[in-house]
Design a protein around this motif. Structure first.
Motif, PDB file in Angstrom:
ATOM      1  N   LEU A 303      -1.313 -18.727  17.355  1.00 52.48           N
ATOM      2  CA  LEU A 303      -0.451 -19.895  17.490  1.00 52.48           C
ATOM      3  C   LEU A 303       0.766 -19.707  17.898  1.00 52.48           C
ATOM      4  CD1 LEU A 303      -1.094 -21.518  13.863  1.00 52.48           C
ATOM      5  CD2 LEU A 303      -2.491 -21.852  15.857  1.00 52.48           C
ATOM      6  N   THR A 304       1.508 -20.777  18.674  1.00 54.49           N
ATOM      7  CA  THR A 304       2.779 -20.610  19.303  1.00 54.49           C
ATOM      8  C   THR A 304       3.885 -20.427  18.269  1.00 54.49           C
ATOM      9  OG1 THR A 304       3.242 -22.979  19.266  1.00 54.49           O
ATOM     10  CG2 THR A 304       2.044 -21.918  21.120  1.00 54.49           C
ATOM     11  N   VAL A 305       4.947 -19.917  18.452  1.00 54.42           N
ATOM     12  CA  VAL A 305       6.139 -19.905  17.542  1.00 54.42           C
ATOM     13  C   VAL A 305       6.498 -21.191  16.923  1.00 54.42           C
ATOM     14  CG1 VAL A 305       8.593 -19.447  17.417  1.00 54.42           C
ATOM     15  CG2 VAL A 305       7.175 -17.631  18.699  1.00 54.42           C
ATOM     16  N   ARG A 306       6.397 -22.155  17.818  1.00 55.68           N
ATOM     17  CA  ARG A 306       6.937 -23.482  17.238  1.00 55.68           C
ATOM     18  C   ARG A 306       5.721 -23.829  16.363  1.00 55.68           C
ATOM     19  NH1 ARG A 306       7.901 -28.758  21.253  1.00 55.68           N
ATOM     20  NH2 ARG A 306       8.574 -30.094  19.512  1.00 55.68           N
ATOM     21  N   GLU A 307       4.521 -23.641  16.934  1.00 54.04           N
ATOM     22  CA  GLU A 307       3.511 -24.204  15.582  1.00 54.04           C
ATOM     23  C   GLU A 307       3.567 -23.459  14.394  1.00 54.04           C
ATOM     24  OE1 GLU A 307       0.305 -25.359  19.096  1.00 54.04           O
ATOM     25  OE2 GLU A 307       0.287 -23.370  18.145  1.00 54.04           O
ATOM     26  N   LEU A 308       3.976 -22.119  14.506  1.00 52.53           N
ATOM     27  CA  LEU A 308       4.008 -21.390  13.097  1.00 52.53           C
ATOM     28  C   LEU A 308       5.288 -21.922  12.458  1.00 52.53           C
ATOM     29  CD1 LEU A 308       3.309 -17.773  14.824  1.00 52.53           C
ATOM     30  CD2 LEU A 308       2.276 -18.841  12.791  1.00 52.53           C
ATOM     31  N   ALA A 310       6.543 -24.839  12.394  1.00 59.93           N
ATOM     32  CA  ALA A 310       6.061 -26.048  11.796  1.00 59.93           C
ATOM     33  C   ALA A 310       5.351 -26.042  10.580  1.00 59.93           C
ATOM     34  CB  ALA A 310       5.603 -26.941  12.961  1.00 59.93           C
ATOM     35  N   CYS A 311       4.258 -25.008  10.534  1.00 65.54           N
ATOM     36  CA  CYS A 311       3.561 -25.107   9.625  1.00 65.54           C
ATOM     37  C   CYS A 311       4.452 -24.524   8.440  1.00 65.54           C
ATOM     38  CB  CYS A 311       2.297 -24.042   9.792  1.00 65.54           C
ATOM     39  SG  CYS A 311       1.104 -23.742   8.345  1.00 65.54           S
ATOM     40  N   LEU A 312       5.236 -23.364   8.598  1.00 67.26           N
ATOM     41  CA  LEU A 312       5.763 -22.758   7.359  1.00 67.26           C
ATOM     42  C   LEU A 312       6.730 -23.812   6.722  1.00 67.26           C
ATOM     43  CD1 LEU A 312       6.291 -19.234   9.281  1.00 67.26           C
ATOM     44  CD2 LEU A 312       5.022 -19.536   7.118  1.00 67.26           C
ATOM     45  N   ALA A 313       7.372 -24.414   7.729  1.00 67.45           N
ATOM     46  CA  ALA A 313       8.489 -25.232   7.172  1.00 67.45           C
ATOM     47  C   ALA A 313       8.101 -26.457   6.365  1.00 67.45           C
ATOM     48  CB  ALA A 313       9.184 -25.907   8.371  1.00 67.45           C
ATOM     49  N   THR A 314       6.920 -26.989   6.983  1.00 68.21           N
ATOM     50  CA  THR A 314       6.085 -28.217   6.025  1.00 68.21           C
ATOM     51  C   THR A 314       5.726 -27.797   4.766  1.00 68.21           C
ATOM     52  OG1 THR A 314       5.554 -28.979   8.089  1.00 68.21           O
ATOM     53  CG2 THR A 314       4.257 -29.998   6.286  1.00 68.21           C
ATOM     54  N   ASN A 315       5.356 -26.240   4.727  1.00 69.56           N
ATOM     55  CA  ASN A 315       4.667 -25.809   3.474  1.00 69.56           C
ATOM     56  C   ASN A 315       5.997 -25.366   2.644  1.00 69.56           C
ATOM     57  OD1 ASN A 315       1.576 -26.023   3.154  1.00 69.56           O
ATOM     58  ND2 ASN A 315       2.259 -25.779   5.286  1.00 69.56           N
ATOM     59  N   GLY A 316       7.343 -25.620   2.823  1.00 65.17           N
ATOM     60  CA  GLY A 316       8.489 -25.325   2.106  1.00 65.17           C
ATOM     61  C   GLY A 316       8.671 -23.690   2.076  1.00 65.17           C
ATOM     62  N   VAL A 317       8.280 -23.051   3.272  1.00 64.93           N
ATOM     63  CA  VAL A 317       8.649 -21.382   3.237  1.00 64.93           C
ATOM     64  C   VAL A 317      10.057 -21.237   4.070  1.00 64.93           C
ATOM     65  CG1 VAL A 317       7.888 -19.346   4.367  1.00 64.93           C
ATOM     66  CG2 VAL A 317       6.278 -20.781   3.422  1.00 64.93           C
ATOM     67  N   SER A 318      10.926 -20.682   3.489  1.00 61.95           N
ATOM     68  CA  SER A 318      12.261 -20.378   4.268  1.00 61.95           C
ATOM     69  C   SER A 318      11.912 -19.507   5.323  1.00 61.95           C
ATOM     70  CB  SER A 318      13.065 -19.817   3.146  1.00 61.95           C
ATOM     71  OG  SER A 318      14.356 -19.624   3.683  1.00 61.95           O
ATOM     72  N   ILE A 319      12.558 -19.917   6.623  1.00 63.76           N
ATOM     73  CA  ILE A 319      12.415 -19.483   7.720  1.00 63.76           C
ATOM     74  C   ILE A 319      13.692 -18.818   8.262  1.00 63.76           C
ATOM     75  CG2 ILE A 319      11.525 -19.266  10.257  1.00 63.76           C
ATOM     76  CD1 ILE A 319      10.078 -21.877   9.351  1.00 63.76           C
ATOM     77  N   PRO A 320      14.027 -17.235   8.506  1.00 64.61           N
ATOM     78  CA  PRO A 320      15.011 -16.746   9.030  1.00 64.61           C
ATOM     79  C   PRO A 320      15.340 -17.262  10.424  1.00 64.61           C
ATOM     80  CG  PRO A 320      13.852 -15.252   7.886  1.00 64.61           C
ATOM     81  CD  PRO A 320      12.672 -16.273   8.023  1.00 64.61           C
ATOM     82  N   GLY A 321      16.479 -17.765  10.587  1.00 66.72           N
ATOM     83  CA  GLY A 321      16.717 -18.289  11.895  1.00 66.72           C
ATOM     84  C   GLY A 321      16.616 -17.356  13.144  1.00 66.72           C
ATOM     85  N   SER A 322      16.486 -16.153  12.960  1.00 64.52           N
ATOM     86  CA  SER A 322      16.292 -15.100  14.083  1.00 64.52           C
ATOM     87  C   SER A 322      14.738 -14.314  14.108  1.00 64.52           C
ATOM     88  CB  SER A 322      17.452 -13.966  14.054  1.00 64.52           C
ATOM     89  OG  SER A 322      17.090 -13.174  12.732  1.00 64.52           O
ATOM     90  N   ALA A 323      13.978 -15.219  13.206  1.00 62.68           N
ATOM     91  CA  ALA A 323      12.641 -14.635  13.115  1.00 62.68           C
ATOM     92  C   ALA A 323      11.887 -14.652  14.430  1.00 62.68           C
ATOM     93  CB  ALA A 323      11.830 -15.194  11.991  1.00 62.68           C
ATOM     94  N   ASN A 324      11.335 -13.607  14.837  1.00 67.99           N
ATOM     95  CA  ASN A 324      10.289 -13.417  15.854  1.00 67.99           C
ATOM     96  C   ASN A 324       8.967 -13.956  15.702  1.00 67.99           C
ATOM     97  OD1 ASN A 324       9.027 -11.363  14.889  1.00 67.99           O
ATOM     98  ND2 ASN A 324      10.716  -9.882  16.156  1.00 67.99           N
ATOM     99  N   LYS A 325       8.253 -13.894  16.449  1.00 70.82           N
ATOM    100  CA  LYS A 325       6.436 -14.360  16.205  1.00 70.82           C
ATOM    101  C   LYS A 325       5.883 -13.425  15.124  1.00 70.82           C
ATOM    102  CE  LYS A 325       2.305 -15.658  18.206  1.00 70.82           C
ATOM    103  NZ  LYS A 325       1.389 -16.085  19.401  1.00 70.82           N
ATOM    104  N   LYS A 326       6.111 -11.899  15.106  1.00 73.70           N
ATOM    105  CA  LYS A 326       5.576 -11.049  14.475  1.00 73.70           C
ATOM    106  C   LYS A 326       5.947 -11.248  12.998  1.00 73.70           C
ATOM    107  CE  LYS A 326       5.119  -6.001  13.558  1.00 73.70           C
ATOM    108  NZ  LYS A 326       5.611  -4.761  14.056  1.00 73.70           N
TER     109      LYS A 326
END
Length: 453
Positions: A303-308, A310-326
Motif C-alpha cells: 500500500l502507499t504511504v497515503r493509504e496506510l 488513511a487506514c491507521l487514522a480511520t481506526n484511531g491509531v495515533s500517527i507520528p508526523g514524521s513517520a515513514n513507510k517502514k
C-alpha cells in the motif's frame, strides 16, 4: 507502454468511425503543423496496426500521406461524437485534432511519436518490424528461422520488435510462463515444439487482450481451480507462483525486469542460471490493481504511504508526523484488528447505507464515478447472497453483517472459520439455522472499519 493489442483496438475502432471521412486537420500544440496541413480535408482512406505502431493513410491510394503514430507510455487517440458528447478543449499534449467537415466527429491524438510522409515512410518502418501475432500475414516460418539462429535469450527476443512485434514486458513474463520456458534460454537452443508453444501463447494472449481490452493471461477455469477467481496474471509482479507457490525470481534483461518461476520454468543448464532475486511486488501503473487486491497479495507493504495513513487514522491509531513507510507498516502490524481489510468499494457502500454523501468523506483511491458506482452496485449486491468464492475474502465484520441481516444470532466471541461455515450453511439451505453455541447469543452490533483518508 501501450502494447500491441491496444494499438489494434484503436485501428479497429477508427476503421469503423473515421475511415472514409474527410477532416479539417490542425495541430493544437503546434508540434505537427506541417503534417496537419498535408492531410487537411483529405479523405481518411485506411488505417493499419503493426505491433505497437499505427499507420493512418490520407488521400489517394496511389500516393497517400502516411501518418505514423507510436503511442509510447500513455498516448491516446480519442474520438468524440457531437451527438453523444462534446469534444473538450485541446490539451497541451494534443499533436493532432481532426474535425469532420460536418462537425459531427472530432478526434484528438496525443502520442510520443507522430510523423508524416509518403509510402516510403510506411515501407521503411514496416521493414524494421517483425511478426505481429494479431496480423494474418505473420510469417511464423521466418520468425522460427530468425529465433533458431540467434544466441540472444528468448526473453530478449520477445521484447525485440524486429522479431516479435506487439508484446511488451507483461506479455513476455506471462507467455514464457504459460509455455514453461525460462527467459534466459538462448533462441538457438529452443526446440521447434517449444517455439511453437511460445508462438501459440503469444497469439492467444494478444487475441484475448484485443477482445477484452485488458491484459488477462490467467485462464478462468484455472483461476477457479487455484481458488483465486480474481487472479489476472500468473507471475508478472507477483511474489509467489500461483501454481506451485515457489518465490518468483526477477532480474534484468536489456534494462527491463524479467520474471520467472524457477520450478515451472526450469533452466536447461547451470550456465543459463541468471543472477536473480525474489520478486518484491510494486504498485504497477501499467497493470493497476485495487487497494484490496494489493493488500491481499502482499499485505501492508504493497500500500502507499497515503493509504496506510488513511487506514491507521480511520481506526484511531495515533500517527507520528514524521513517520515513514517502514514505521507505518510496523504500526499496522502492531494492530491485529487492522488485518481484516475492507475494500474501497465496500467502504463506499457502507457510507451509502449510513446515509452519508460523497461530500462527507472522500475516498482517495476511487474516482468520483467509481465511488458512485460502488455505492449503487455494491450496496445492492450485499443485500443478496454473495458468491461462495468471495466468502473467504470477507472480514469478520462483513461476515457478521451478512449473518445479522439474515436474522442469525451470533455470540460476542466466535472464530472466523465458524462464521464462514455458518454463513455458507445459511446460503446453501436458505432457512434459519441454530446460532453458534458458546456464550449467550446476542444481536451483533457490527463494527464497520472504513479505510479512507
Amino acid at each position: 507502454m501501450v502494447e500491441g493489442h491496444s494499438v489494434h483496438r484503436v485501428a479497429k475502432m477508427h476503421r469503423d468511425r473515421l475511415v472514409g471521412k474527410r477532416f479539417y486537420a490542425t495541430s493544437p500544440n503546434g508540434r505537427f503543423t506541417a503534417g496537419a496541413t498535408a492531410i487537411d480535408q483529405k479523405v481518411f482512406s485506411r488505417i493499419e496496426a503493426v505491433g505497437k505502431n499505427l499507420f493512418a493513410f490520407f488521400g489517394d491510394d496511389d500516393d497517400p500521406v502516411v501518418v505514423h503514430v507510436h503511442f509510447g507510455m500513455a498516448g491516446v487517440w480519442a474520438v468524440y461524437d457531437s451527438e453523444e458528447e462534446a469534444a473538450p478543449e485541446p490539451r497541451s499534449t494534443n499533436r493532432l485534432r481532426l474535425v469532420s467537415l460536418d462537425s459531427k466527429v472530432t478526434a484528438d491524438l496525443s502520442a510520443m511519436t507522430v510523423q508524416h510522409g509518403g509510402m516510403e515512410l510506411y515501407e521503411s518502418k514496416r521493414a524494421k518490424l517483425g511478426q505481429d501475432p494479431l496480423r494474418s500475414d505473420a510469417n511464423v516460418e521466418l520468425l522460427w528461422e530468425q529465433v533458431s539462429a540467434s544466441k540472444k535469450s528468448i526473453g530478449a527476443l520477445i521484447m525485440d520488435q524486429s522479431y516479435f512485434t506487439g508484446p511488451g514486458n507483461i506479455y513476455r513474463a506471462e507467455i514464457l510462463f504459460k509455455a514453461g520456458v525460462h527467459p534466459d534460454t538462448p533462441g538457438h537452443t529452443l526446440s521447434r515444439q517449444e517455439f511453437d508453444l511460445i508462438w501459440h501463447h503469444t497469439v492467444s494472449l494478444l487475441q484475448r487482450g484485443f477482445a477484452t481490452g485488458s491484459i488477462l493471461t490467467v485462464d478462468p477455469e484455472e483461476a477457479q481451480t487455484l481458488a483465486m477467481p480474481r487472479l489476472r496474471r500468473y507471475i508478472y509482479n507477483q511474489k509467489n507462483c500461483p501454481r506451485c507457490r515457489t518465490s518468483i525470481r526477477v532480474w534484468d534483461i536489456a534494462a527491463r525486469t524479467c520474471y520467472a518461476c524457477p520450478t515451472c520454468q526450469p533452466v536447461k543448464s547451470s550456465a543459463e542460471m541468471p543472477r536473480s532475486q525474489e520478486c518484491v511486488p510494486f504498485i504497477s501503473h501499467c497493470a493497476r490493481e485495487s487497494v484490496a487486491d494489493r493488500f491481499a497479495k502482499a499485505g501492508a507493504s504493497h500500500l502507499t504511504v497515503r493509504e496506510l495513513k488513511a487506514c491507521l487514522a480511520t481506526n484511531g491509531v495515533s500517527i507520528p508526523g514524521s513517520a515513514n513507510k517502514k514505521q507505518l507498516i510496523q504500526l499496522w502490524e502492531s494492530c491485529p484488528e487492522l488485518q481484516e481489510f475492507r475494500s474501497s468499494e465496500d467502504a463506499a457502500a457502507e457510507k451509502a447505507e449510513a446515509g452519508e454523501t460523497l461530500a462527507v468523506e472522500h475516498i482517495a483511491e476511487l474516482a468520483p464515478e467509481q465511488a458512485r458506482k460502488a455505492r449503487d452496485g455494491v450496496g445492492r449486491k450485499r443485500k443478496s447472497n454473495p458468491p461462495a468464492h468471495t466468502l473467504a475474502n470477507m472480514s469478520v465484520a462483513m461476515l457478521r453483517e451478512q449473518l445479522v441481516s439474515r436474522g442469525v444470532n451470533i455470540p460476542a466471541k466466535v472464530k472466523k472459520s465458524d462464521l464462514l461455515e455458518l454463513l455458507q450453511n445459511v446460503i446453501d439451505e436458505s432457512e434459519p439455522v441454530p446460532s453458534i453455541t458458546g456464550s449467550t447469543p446476542r444481536k451483533s452490533k457490527v463494527k464497520r472499519r472504513v479505510v479512507t483518508p
